[in-house]
Design a protein around this motif. Structure first.
Motif, short mmCIF file in Angstrom:
data_model
loop_
_atom_site.label_atom_id
_atom_site.label_comp_id
_atom_site.label_asym_id
_atom_site.label_seq_id
_atom_site.Cartn_x
_atom_site.Cartn_y
_atom_site.Cartn_z
N LYS A 1 40.40 41.25 27.59
CA LYS A 1 41.21 40.48 26.64
C LYS A 1 40.78 39.02 26.63
O LYS A 1 40.23 38.53 27.61
CB LYS A 1 42.68 40.52 27.08
N PRO A 2 41.09 38.29 25.56
CA PRO A 2 40.85 36.84 25.57
C PRO A 2 41.59 36.22 26.76
O PRO A 2 42.65 36.70 27.16
CB PRO A 2 41.45 36.37 24.24
N GLY A 3 41.02 35.16 27.32
CA GLY A 3 41.66 34.48 28.44
C GLY A 3 40.68 34.27 29.57
O GLY A 3 39.47 34.35 29.38
N GLU A 4 41.22 34.00 30.75
CA GLU A 4 40.38 33.69 31.90
C GLU A 4 39.88 34.95 32.59
O GLU A 4 40.59 35.95 32.69
CB GLU A 4 41.19 32.87 32.92
N ILE A 5 38.67 34.90 33.07
CA ILE A 5 38.13 35.95 33.93
C ILE A 5 37.93 35.33 35.31
O ILE A 5 37.42 34.21 35.44
CB ILE A 5 36.75 36.45 33.43
N LYS A 6 38.34 36.06 36.34
CA LYS A 6 38.10 35.62 37.72
C LYS A 6 36.96 36.46 38.25
O LYS A 6 36.98 37.68 38.14
CB LYS A 6 39.37 35.83 38.56
N LEU A 7 35.94 35.81 38.79
CA LEU A 7 34.78 36.53 39.32
C LEU A 7 34.59 36.13 40.78
O LEU A 7 34.36 34.95 41.09
CB LEU A 7 33.53 36.17 38.49
N GLN A 8 34.70 37.12 41.65
CA GLN A 8 34.57 36.88 43.09
C GLN A 8 33.46 37.75 43.62
O GLN A 8 33.41 38.95 43.31
CB GLN A 8 35.86 37.31 43.80
N VAL A 9 32.59 37.20 44.43
CA VAL A 9 31.48 38.00 44.95
C VAL A 9 31.57 38.10 46.46
O VAL A 9 31.78 37.10 47.14
CB VAL A 9 30.12 37.37 44.55
N ALA A 10 31.46 39.33 46.94
CA ALA A 10 31.33 39.53 48.38
C ALA A 10 29.84 39.41 48.69
O ALA A 10 29.06 40.31 48.39
CB ALA A 10 31.87 40.90 48.79
N GLN A 11 29.45 38.24 49.24
CA GLN A 11 28.02 37.93 49.38
C GLN A 11 27.30 38.88 50.33
O GLN A 11 26.08 39.07 50.22
CB GLN A 11 27.84 36.47 49.84
N ASP A 12 28.03 39.50 51.25
CA ASP A 12 27.35 40.39 52.20
C ASP A 12 27.02 41.75 51.58
O ASP A 12 26.00 42.36 51.91
CB ASP A 12 28.19 40.56 53.47
N THR A 13 27.88 42.22 50.66
CA THR A 13 27.63 43.55 50.08
C THR A 13 27.11 43.46 48.63
O THR A 13 26.90 44.48 47.99
CB THR A 13 28.93 44.38 50.06
#
Lengths: 373, 373
Positions: A82-94
């Motif tokens: 949907k329109p709006g904010e996206i939260k993007l989180q990365v687990a750097q180890d996997t």
């Protein structure tokens, strides 16, 4: 990596860089988009080793980092959010990304950014600036004429020729040629000649579709060219070799000149083309008596005759052209009127706009012998 | 034959009948359109022997006559003619048509009308009338669910069931079923049941796209059905055999009922479907705590979880459906809200609109075992 980004901005960026990602390859990582969050910016990159596109956009960064995510899935997910904010989180180890928007949550497996190609940095080279809308128009009017035949790689590209304060674009498949010349007011006068792959030109025209009035910077070093605006960089290899001497093919004078309404001529050629079905799409053209007449026939189906009143200068004549080449050239013309010059029975026909505003032309070789299907 | 006809009217007619012409065949004449000028009318006909379409339009006739002309060329020529009158003259001895418009002139080789299939005339049979827009809506909501598998021909059709003052349309591929019932106020109450090929239904929906409010007359005799309006007749064979007893599959009650916003549910299913890539497109659905949750995962790519607040009645439950079937059904729904009923772990899920206005439903069998790709 942990960022927050507006869906629309993010989607625009990944859709632009995705065009450079490989669709399938022995190196799966090249089907991905490289993302790096650093110093308030999100850097997006994709490359298939022929061309590379980079895009930069400001984002809210909670934690810096980098990852490579599969382009196709990333675009599809962002497109459906949907329109709006996206939260993007990365687990750097996997190398796993968590994408969240509203109550949707995707976990997407990525690749290690360490294995992704380094960013290409061009050394000092020559540089020019061209207005986006002008460059887009020049590409639209020329790139279509480049060859699809990989037997002569040089003709699959578009020549960009910087001479003095002028830029010329030329493309040809040896049966027809498109030429566009413009004056670059703010150039430093650096001279260079390069042949850019047709696909690069088409991607460039797509990228600069936006109405931004900031010019495109063109840099050339070694065998590479880089087109850049504030947000986007497109890097491509150049095609090696010597382009044909197009100046020699441009006729100096005409035998017959016909002044025509572009739309009326195009419509007549398109109609007549329904019955140009031999290998050369032969369309016979007769000029005389203040008229231009088109003739075509397909055995077993029928024949057609079109007649257009026109302002004719010079000799009466009869000559055949490939209808597809005429149509493709005429479709790029935006001016209301054209001159159609016939220069001889085995020398090219020339289409150019009436008026001084734009300096371009389309050259088409006549069909001299009827091809045997 | 010598007629004069407005390009727009003529083009509309030939484009409609062209849909029934064969695209390639051992009988080249079937790739043509039959034209007959008689008594102030132009009759247009095409058939591939499975379906036939006829169209009538008033024209200026100077000389009556008939001819069969190649559909593809005829449409292409009329499409490219300028707006205005078309003059069509036929040399009856050589089956050659001369088409003129402005200063364009086409000579098109035709076929002898004597070799074209006779017009189908249906004997006395049963007849009904249905509003165009209603019938179009009923087809749109059902025909997509018919099977593409020719091993069970009966399921490749749409059942039309006239009972008392009601008309029911049913289509199923045995994994899902679409059902639409309506009251026909002006019916004579004739009862009949017929299975119409999916393609016929889709062509019919296309033909009645126009906003005309005149009803469609449906006639059935022997193994054929005819749909007609004032200008158009569509004739088709019926599929022989016994349709499944759909009444028996329609569940009487539900275990769990979820009331949902159609658009929100569809968007969530479409997003989750990005990661339903096994053979059954399995999408797991969990209902409970005033929520419906969607789960999907594709190994090597990732997983997704969607959550929607919903009005839940009945038991908490967990069940899997094919995401494609859900999407195809939901896309036909125009109402803002739906009931999504779950009736058991091995019995169907039902989608129906909230509200009394339309009486239709989509039934989808659950995915019981995970298909091995």
């Amino acid at each position: 990596m942990h960022i927050q980004v507006d869906r629309k901005d993010f989607l625009e960026g990944i859709q632009i860089v995705q065009r450079a990602a490989a669709s399938s390859t022995n190196l799966p990582i090249l089907t991905g988009i490289y993302l790096a969050a650093k110093e308030g910016q999100l850097e997006l990159r994709a490359t298939d080793n022929d061309i590379g596109i980079e895009y930069f956009l400001p984002v809210q960064i909670r934690e810096e980092g980098e990852i490579v995510l599969p382009a196709r899935y990333l675009v599809e997910i962002a497109r459906r959010f949907k329109p709006g904010e996206i939260k993007l989180q990365v687990a750097q180890d996997t190398y796993t990304a968590l994408l969240e928007s509203g109550r949707s949550s995707f976990e997407l497996l990525g690749f290690s950014p360490d294995n992704y190609p380094e960013r290409v940095t061009l050394g000092q080279g020559k540089a020019w600036q061209v207005e986006q809308s002008l460059l887009r128009d020049m590409i639209r009017q020329t790139a279509f004429a480049a060859s699809h035949d990989n037997m002569r790689p040089i003709l699959t590209g578009v020549l960009m020729n910087f001479t003095g304060d002028k830029l010329e674009l030329v493309a040809t498949d040896s049966h027809r040629l498109a030429f566009y010349r413009t004056v670059l007011p703010r150039t430093g006068g650096e001279e260079a000649s390069m042949v850019v792959p047709r696909r690069t030109m088409e991607e460039l025209a797509r990228i600069i579709q936006g109405g931004e009035e900031e010019p495109v910077t063109i840099q050339m070093t070694g065998g590479q060219v880089c087109f850049s605006t504030e947000r986007v960089r497109l890097i491509s290899r150049l095609i090696e070799g010597k382009f044909i001497d197009y100046r020699q093919v441009l006729p100096k004078e005409y035998k017959t000149r016909v002044r025509l309404e572009t739309g009326e001529f195009l419509a007549a050629v398109e109609r007549a083309a329904i019955l140009t079905q031999d290998r050369a799409n032969s369309l016979r053209i007769e000029v005389g008596d203040g008229l231009i007449r088109l003739f075509a026939n397909t055995p077993e189906v029928g024949k057609v005759e079109e007649e257009i009143q026109a302002e004719v200068t010079g000799e009466d004549t009869s000559i055949s052209f490939n209808s597809r080449y005429l149509i493709e050239a005429l479709r790029t013309v935006e001016e209301a009127e054209i001159f159609f010059d016939i220069t001889g029975s085995v020398s090219p026909g020339i289409i150019r706009p009436v008026g001084e505003e734009k300096d371009y032309l389309h050259l088409i070789m006549p069909v001299t012998t009827r091809a045997v299907p």
